[in-house]
Design an enzyme around this catalytic site. Structure first.
Site, PDB file in Angstrom:
ATOM      1  N   LYS A 129       3.963 -18.323  -3.770  1.00 28.82           N
ATOM      2  CA  LYS A 129       3.520 -19.689  -4.070  1.00 28.82           C
ATOM      3  C   LYS A 129       2.543 -19.573  -5.228  1.00 28.82           C
ATOM      4  O   LYS A 129       1.435 -19.070  -5.059  1.00 28.82           O
ATOM      5  CB  LYS A 129       2.846 -20.290  -2.836  1.00 28.82           C
ATOM      6  CG  LYS A 129       2.179 -21.651  -3.081  1.00 28.82           C
ATOM      7  CD  LYS A 129       1.615 -22.235  -1.773  1.00 28.82           C
ATOM      8  CE  LYS A 129       0.890 -23.558  -2.022  1.00 28.82           C
ATOM      9  NZ  LYS A 129       0.387 -24.158  -0.771  1.00 28.82           N
ATOM     10  N   GLU A 136       4.722 -30.564  10.893  1.00 30.19           N
ATOM     11  CA  GLU A 136       3.511 -31.028  10.204  1.00 30.19           C
ATOM     12  C   GLU A 136       3.494 -32.546  10.053  1.00 30.19           C
ATOM     13  O   GLU A 136       2.482 -33.184  10.319  1.00 30.19           O
ATOM     14  CB  GLU A 136       3.423 -30.367   8.819  1.00 30.19           C
ATOM     15  CG  GLU A 136       2.280 -30.917   7.965  1.00 30.19           C
ATOM     16  CD  GLU A 136       2.195 -30.270   6.580  1.00 30.19           C
ATOM     17  OE1 GLU A 136       3.004 -29.373   6.272  1.00 30.19           O
ATOM     18  OE2 GLU A 136       1.301 -30.670   5.812  1.00 30.19           O
ATOM     19  N   GLU A 151      -0.865 -26.249  -5.646  1.00 30.36           N
ATOM     20  CA  GLU A 151      -2.008 -26.605  -4.797  1.00 30.36           C
ATOM     21  C   GLU A 151      -3.179 -25.641  -4.985  1.00 30.36           C
ATOM     22  O   GLU A 151      -3.749 -25.161  -4.011  1.00 30.36           O
ATOM     23  CB  GLU A 151      -1.586 -26.648  -3.323  1.00 30.36           C
ATOM     24  CG  GLU A 151      -0.521 -27.697  -3.059  1.00 30.36           C
ATOM     25  CD  GLU A 151      -0.243 -27.938  -1.587  1.00 30.36           C
ATOM     26  OE1 GLU A 151      -0.279 -26.979  -0.804  1.00 30.36           O
ATOM     27  OE2 GLU A 151       0.010 -29.109  -1.243  1.00 30.36           O
ATOM     28  N   TRP A 175      -2.963 -37.579  -3.265  1.00 26.58           N
ATOM     29  CA  TRP A 175      -3.155 -37.162  -1.885  1.00 26.58           C
ATOM     30  C   TRP A 175      -3.479 -38.355  -0.992  1.00 26.58           C
ATOM     31  O   TRP A 175      -3.929 -38.195   0.133  1.00 26.58           O
ATOM     32  CB  TRP A 175      -4.253 -36.082  -1.786  1.00 26.58           C
ATOM     33  CG  TRP A 175      -3.773 -34.738  -2.258  1.00 26.58           C
ATOM     34  CD1 TRP A 175      -2.480 -34.386  -2.520  1.00 26.58           C
ATOM     35  CD2 TRP A 175      -4.563 -33.567  -2.537  1.00 26.58           C
ATOM     36  NE1 TRP A 175      -2.416 -33.066  -2.936  1.00 26.58           N
ATOM     37  CE2 TRP A 175      -3.675 -32.542  -2.964  1.00 26.58           C
ATOM     38  CE3 TRP A 175      -5.942 -33.278  -2.461  1.00 26.58           C
ATOM     39  CZ2 TRP A 175      -4.108 -31.256  -3.320  1.00 26.58           C
ATOM     40  CZ3 TRP A 175      -6.370 -31.997  -2.804  1.00 26.58           C
ATOM     41  CH2 TRP A 175      -5.459 -31.000  -3.225  1.00 26.58           C
ATOM     42  N   ARG A 190       4.822 -37.428  -8.722  1.00 30.18           N
ATOM     43  CA  ARG A 190       4.853 -36.072  -8.192  1.00 30.18           C
ATOM     44  C   ARG A 190       6.278 -35.582  -7.921  1.00 30.18           C
ATOM     45  O   ARG A 190       6.578 -34.397  -8.058  1.00 30.18           O
ATOM     46  CB  ARG A 190       4.020 -36.077  -6.913  1.00 30.18           C
ATOM     47  CG  ARG A 190       4.213 -34.912  -6.028  1.00 30.18           C
ATOM     48  CD  ARG A 190       3.284 -35.032  -4.833  1.00 30.18           C
ATOM     49  NE  ARG A 190       3.569 -33.949  -3.900  1.00 30.18           N
ATOM     50  CZ  ARG A 190       2.920 -33.767  -2.774  1.00 30.18           C
ATOM     51  NH1 ARG A 190       1.937 -34.581  -2.438  1.00 30.18           N
ATOM     52  NH2 ARG A 190       3.227 -32.767  -1.971  1.00 30.18           N
ATOM     53  N   ARG A 216       8.674 -19.969  -5.068  1.00 30.88           N
ATOM     54  CA  ARG A 216       8.712 -21.357  -4.598  1.00 30.88           C
ATOM     55  C   ARG A 216       8.583 -22.362  -5.739  1.00 30.88           C
ATOM     56  O   ARG A 216       7.875 -22.125  -6.714  1.00 30.88           O
ATOM     57  CB  ARG A 216       7.609 -21.615  -3.569  1.00 30.88           C
ATOM     58  CG  ARG A 216       7.847 -20.874  -2.273  1.00 30.88           C
ATOM     59  CD  ARG A 216       6.681 -21.069  -1.331  1.00 30.88           C
ATOM     60  NE  ARG A 216       6.828 -22.187  -0.422  1.00 30.88           N
ATOM     61  CZ  ARG A 216       5.887 -23.080  -0.178  1.00 30.88           C
ATOM     62  NH1 ARG A 216       4.751 -23.067  -0.836  1.00 30.88           N
ATOM     63  NH2 ARG A 216       6.081 -24.038   0.706  1.00 30.88           N
ATOM     64  N   GLU A 255      14.327 -24.712   1.634  1.00 32.68           N
ATOM     65  CA  GLU A 255      13.216 -24.433   2.554  1.00 32.68           C
ATOM     66  C   GLU A 255      13.064 -25.634   3.472  1.00 32.68           C
ATOM     67  O   GLU A 255      12.817 -26.741   3.008  1.00 32.68           O
ATOM     68  CB  GLU A 255      11.910 -24.186   1.771  1.00 32.68           C
ATOM     69  CG  GLU A 255      10.696 -23.967   2.677  1.00 32.68           C
ATOM     70  CD  GLU A 255       9.375 -23.752   1.912  1.00 32.68           C
ATOM     71  OE1 GLU A 255       9.359 -23.017   0.914  1.00 32.68           O
ATOM     72  OE2 GLU A 255       8.363 -24.340   2.336  1.00 32.68           O
ATOM     73  N   GLU A 287      -1.616 -22.200   9.501  1.00 27.90           N
ATOM     74  CA  GLU A 287      -1.669 -23.469   8.761  1.00 27.90           C
ATOM     75  C   GLU A 287      -0.564 -24.377   9.315  1.00 27.90           C
ATOM     76  O   GLU A 287       0.616 -24.026   9.271  1.00 27.90           O
ATOM     77  CB  GLU A 287      -1.484 -23.195   7.258  1.00 27.90           C
ATOM     78  CG  GLU A 287      -1.715 -24.423   6.408  1.00 27.90           C
ATOM     79  CD  GLU A 287      -2.128 -24.070   4.972  1.00 27.90           C
ATOM     80  OE1 GLU A 287      -2.635 -22.949   4.728  1.00 27.90           O
ATOM     81  OE2 GLU A 287      -1.939 -24.922   4.085  1.00 27.90           O
ATOM     82  N   ASP A 329       7.427 -33.633  -0.025  1.00 33.59           N
ATOM     83  CA  ASP A 329       6.848 -32.655   0.894  1.00 33.59           C
ATOM     84  C   ASP A 329       7.221 -32.879   2.361  1.00 33.59           C
ATOM     85  O   ASP A 329       6.414 -33.390   3.118  1.00 33.59           O
ATOM     86  CB  ASP A 329       5.322 -32.655   0.759  1.00 33.59           C
ATOM     87  CG  ASP A 329       4.676 -31.491   1.494  1.00 33.59           C
ATOM     88  OD1 ASP A 329       5.408 -30.633   1.978  1.00 33.59           O
ATOM     89  OD2 ASP A 329       3.437 -31.456   1.574  1.00 33.59           O
TER      90      ASP A 329
HETATM   91  O1  GCW Z   1       3.042 -29.457   3.229  1.00 42.08           O
HETATM   92  C1  GCW Z   1       2.039 -28.857   2.457  1.00 42.08           C
HETATM   93  C2  GCW Z   1       1.027 -28.434   3.454  1.00 42.08           C
HETATM   94  C3  GCW Z   1       0.241 -27.224   3.022  1.00 42.08           C
HETATM   95  C4  GCW Z   1       1.243 -26.134   2.620  1.00 42.08           C
HETATM   96  C5  GCW Z   1       2.046 -26.653   1.450  1.00 42.08           C
HETATM   97  C6  GCW Z   1       3.086 -25.647   0.977  1.00 42.08           C
HETATM   98  C7  GCW Z   1       1.130 -23.784   2.999  1.00 42.08           C
HETATM   99  O2  GCW Z   1       0.167 -29.491   3.776  1.00 42.08           O
HETATM  100  O3  GCW Z   1      -0.546 -26.808   4.092  1.00 42.08           O
HETATM  101  O4  GCW Z   1       0.628 -24.906   2.340  1.00 42.08           O
HETATM  102  O5  GCW Z   1       2.716 -27.806   1.813  1.00 42.08           O
HETATM  103  O6  GCW Z   1       4.218 -25.769   1.373  1.00 42.08           O
HETATM  104  O7  GCW Z   1       2.753 -24.750   0.205  1.00 42.08           O
END
Ligand code: GCW
Length: 647
Positions: free
Chosen positions: A244, A349, A248, A507, A292, A281, A343, A120, A321
């Site tokens: 986790k 990404e 999500e 999103w 958010r 997490r 983290e 991922e 994020d």
């Molecule tokens: O940044 C987002 C990502 C997801 C990721 C999530 C997370 C692993 O787009 O792909 O999932 O965070 O950190 O859990």
């Protein structure tokens, strides 16, 4: 020069003979001795003593080095001492008698690797742990890669790795997979690297046929106890687990009206007899949240002090994020009775993936040096997470890995620097990014003799390029506090306008920029969502006022007029145009820098980086033109004449 990037920063340069005296033996010590012999750049025919000593000032992974000795309380400590000594020799740093201890006890990579070999947001090729064809047989090639990987990690102090995605497939906890985990752990162990796994909360249901996953149900408690016993029978020194949950769409204790603490404590109790830790997490947010950025704090603060002592809360650097720039997460320092671990995301990404040259160390340094004021001035994120401020039994830091099967491991030759920098900062969270870049360049590109010509012709300009690269990325992607302006789910290109009808609003970029004819930005002040109140004073007041809020976070905390007066005297709109333009010009500058250093680099790496810089430029221009032209549709003001304009 060596070809390609597969040797990372561990290039075999001509060494001189050394004799090593070591009274004890173990697989780890054999590696330590061999590394010294292979990489010695000190006095020829010197004699070096490695010894295990009693010294309360040396922590388990720490060591005491001098030019001719390494002392530690553990074999791993000796190994880290060896790598420190060799790095200093090879980068020309001085070696005096000193004790060195790591900032964090657990320094961990998180691989978002799926059991089918995909990763991922992985941009460096398929997984090094799991095969594309799902086969679990362990080959010699597998072992060789894991060994090189373990060595690279050990050389920078990384001592743990989570080998499956946090979006976890529960199958990893079943017999056949555990056999492969055991094989991996076996290869990593002599290098001091512990193996960890990601847990899927629903495992008791999916692989255990239990009808519930309520953390307070006896059936669930017993299932996990038995499962942990089974796992630790196979891998007795497994480091623990990352989870986790209720994030999500992942299952979690809240599905049963229970809290994160109920969930984490259940697992913590189950791993306690085996010495494992649970990294829970805090990356949580719901579809209908107005802001958010506030949710993690709201969910976790009431639980402070309610976690078992082998639980640590894993918090992303920023509240949203992994964006190019965010303020620090307000959870740092605020949770005073529960250890919190940062983290980071090493894989890019949101920062250009494997195409853009972005050195992330400066971003992480910015986070680590941010003052939370939670225990008075000087309560930096570094100090509130490493045990300097609050007494804590465990301390840790995680980085989402950027590693895959690509020849150069990371997709982009300069992305190796981010793996390196993460390890160095996890070891010493006070280090400066410039020093880390300096070391990495010397180790990765240095010729046999590093001459004045090399220092001025290569080292200096390349280092400068790295040091400027993250701010350049912020400039051409999301300056002045803008965040999450990506199109679609690949998180690569610009998409301020991207908002498909059926998509969750949080999103889509408009949720974050809130542009309209009169202004732009997310109002998180006391008049808005009041996210500012999650920060300790004086930050809450500082962020709350648009005139004292740092300009690089302005649109994170404020919705301001397009004509808002900036410190430069320009309006916000003009300033935004100049920032985007500056980002583009910086990338043009990187191209010039790189073209000039051609004679110092092997052609494989030279051409690969050159090619990528060209794409980076094209994309930076796309970011600038796309976002500026989109914002123009709200206010219809012109783009200043002295910047490179969209054509
Ligand atoms: O940044 C987002 C990502 C997801 C990721 C999530 C997370 C692993 O787009 O792909 O999932 O965070 O950190 O859990």
């Amino acid at each position: 020069n060596a070809q390609g990037g597969h040797e990372l920063w561990l290039r075999n340069k001509t060494s001189v003979p050394v004799s090593v005296v070591c009274a004890e033996t173990s697989p780890t010590l054999s590696i330590a001795v061999q590394e010294l012999k292979d990489g010695w750049h000190g006095k020829a025919n010197a004699s070096v003593t490695l010894s295990i000593v009693n010294d309360d000032a040396i922590k388990p992974d720490g060591f005491r080095i001098s030019a001719a000795s390494i002392r530690a309380t553990t074999h791993n400590g000796i190994l880290y001492g060896v790598y420190e000594l060799l790095r200093r020799q090879q980068t020309g740093q001085s070696i005096t008698d000193e004790r060195i201890n790591p900032s964090y006890k657990a320094r961990i990579l998180n691989h978002w690797d799926n059991l089918n070999g995909t990763i991922e947001h992985g941009f460096g090729g398929p997984s090094i742990f799991w095969h594309r064809d799902n086969s679990l047989a362990v080959s010699d090639k597998d072992r060789l890669i894991w060994k090189e990987y373990a060595r690279a990690n050990a050389s920078i102090g990384i001592n743990g790795t989570v080998i499956n995605n946090v979006n976890a497939n529960p199958l990893v906890l079943t017999k056949d997979y555990l056999e492969r985990v055991k094989a991996i752990a076996g290869v990593l162990r002599p290098y001091g690297v512990k193996t960890y796994l990601s847990i899927n909360w629903a495992a008791p249901k999916t692989i255990g046929k239990i009808s519930t996953t309520d953390p307070l149900a006896d059936s669930v408690i017993n299932w996990w106890k038995a499962k942990m016993k089974e796992i630790y029978t196979v891998i007795p020194d497994l480091g623990g687990f990352v989870v986790k949950a209720n994030s999500e769409g992942q299952p979690g204790p809240q599905d049963y009206g229970r809290s994160h603490a109920d969930g984490a404590n259940l697992l913590a109790d189950a791993v306690k007899p085996f010495g494992g830790i649970i990294m829970w997490r805090a990356f949580v947010y719901q579809p209908n949240e107005k802001d958010r950025a506030k949710q993690a704090y709201n969910e976790f603060m009431p639980l402070d002090g309610k976690f078992r002592d082998n639980v640590i809360i894993q918090v992303k650097n920023g509240p949203v994020d992994f964006q190019p720039r965010e303020p620090f997460s307000p959870l740092f320092g605020a949770m005073k009775q529960t250890p919190v671990m940062p983290e980071f995301q090493i894989t890019q990404e949101y920062l250009g993936q494997s195409i853009h040259l972005v050195y992330l160390s400066t971003m992480w340094e910015e986070l680590l040096q941010s003052d939370t004021y939670q225990a008075g001035k000087g309560s930096t994120v570094a100090r509130v997470t490493d045990g300097s401020v609050y007494p804590q039994k465990i301390s840790a830091i995680a980085g989402v890995a950027n590693i895959g099967l690509d020849t150069n491991w990371c997709g982009h030759d300069f992305a190796q620097a981010n793996w390196y920098a993460f390890g160095r900062l996890a070891w010493n969270n006070r280090l400066k990014s410039e020093q880390i870049a300096d070391e990495w360049i010397r180790l990765t590109f240095s010729p046999e003799t590093n001459t004045t010509a090399w220092n001025t012709g290569f080292l200096a300009p390349v280092k400068q390029m790295m040091m400027d690269s993250r701010e350049a990325c912020v400039n051409y992607m999301m300056p002045l506090g803008l965040h999450h302006q990506f199109s679609a789910n690949d998180h690569y290109g610009p998409g301020a306008w991207w908002a498909p009808a059926r998509m969750r609003s949080d999103w889509t970029p408009p949720y974050y920029h809130k542009a309209e004819p009169n202004g732009v930005g997310f109002d998180r002040t006391t008049k808005g969502t009041n996210a500012v109140s999650q920060y300790h004073e004086p930050l809450a007041s500082l962020f709350n006022n648009p005139n004292t809020c740092p300009e690089n976070l302005l649109l994170w905390f404020h919705h301001v007029s397009w004509d808002f007066k900036m410190k430069s005297g320009r309006t916000l709109w003009q300033e935004m145009c100049y920032k985007y333009d500056k980002g583009v010009q910086q990338v043009r500058g990187f191209q010039k820098t790189w073209d000039k250093v051609e004679s110092y680099v092997d052609s494989t790496r030279f051409r690969s980086v050159q090619r990528k810089l060209r794409s980076q430029l094209t994309n930076a221009i796309l970011w600038k033109d796309g976002i500026l032209q989109y914002f123009q549709t709200f206010h219809h003001q012109p783009i200043p004449f002295d910047i490179e304009r969209p054509v």
